[in-house]
Design a protein around this motif. Structure first.
Motif, short mmCIF file in Angstrom:
data_model
loop_
_atom_site.label_atom_id
_atom_site.label_comp_id
_atom_site.label_asym_id
_atom_site.label_seq_id
_atom_site.Cartn_x
_atom_site.Cartn_y
_atom_site.Cartn_z
N THR A 81 0.85 -1.19 0.00
CA THR A 81 0.00 0.00 0.00
C THR A 81 0.88 1.23 0.00
N ASP A 82 0.37 2.31 -0.57
CA ASP A 82 1.12 3.56 -0.56
C ASP A 82 0.79 4.36 0.69
N GLU A 83 1.32 5.57 0.77
CA GLU A 83 1.12 6.40 1.96
C GLU A 83 -0.35 6.76 2.20
N ASP A 84 -1.19 6.68 1.16
CA ASP A 84 -2.62 6.97 1.32
C ASP A 84 -3.42 5.71 1.62
N GLY A 85 -2.76 4.56 1.71
CA GLY A 85 -3.45 3.32 2.01
C GLY A 85 -4.03 2.64 0.77
N CYS A 86 -3.70 3.14 -0.43
CA CYS A 86 -4.19 2.53 -1.67
C CYS A 86 -3.29 1.36 -2.06
#
Length: 137
Positions: A81-86
């Motif tokens: 996941t990326d920093e935005d949780g995606c």
């Protein structure tokens, strides 16, 4: 039943269909992305549909071709996941730098620049044989 043959039916359309499919088979056999020994088939289905009086009818030519499928391609991917949780996914491992990129695919400039620097370094370490032997440059 004079006058009707596969060669004359619809002014030779059946023959043209087979010729076209033969080219498709040849292209498929030569495609390095297919299994070389896979069986290919050309099928011409001929259907007859007479009317109720049995005087007039339709003859339907339906060509089909069974070719070898494209060979599967595997690659390694990591998921996270990326920093935005995606959810994200990226390929790693045996990435071939010589493979042509599809239109619209961007190359990471940092890795491309690193690759260029490595190529320049390797070029500087190469001495042409003729020059080393005292011949023409």
């Amino acid at each position: 039943m004079s006058g009707l043959s596969l060669a004359t039916l619809k002014n030779g359309a059946a023959i043209e269909m087979v010729d076209y499919m033969l080219m498709q088979v040849a292209d498929n056999v030569l495609d390095p992305n297919t299994e070389a020994t896979a069986q290919r088939k050309i099928i011409i289905e001929i259907s007859f549909k007479p009317d109720k009086e049995r005087e007039i009818g339709k003859i339907i030519l339906k060509p089909s071709c069974k070719l070898a499928p494209q060979a599967p391609v595997e690659c390694n991917a990591s998921f996270g996941t990326d920093e935005d949780g995606c959810a994200t996914m990226s390929e790693f491992g045996n990435v071939d730098p010589n493979r042509a990129l599809l239109p619209g695919v961007n190359v990471d400039n940092k890795s491309a620049a690193a690759g260029d620097a490595k190529e320049d370094e390797e070029r500087d370490n190469v001495t042409p044989l003729k020059r080393a032997a005292g011949g023409n440059k």
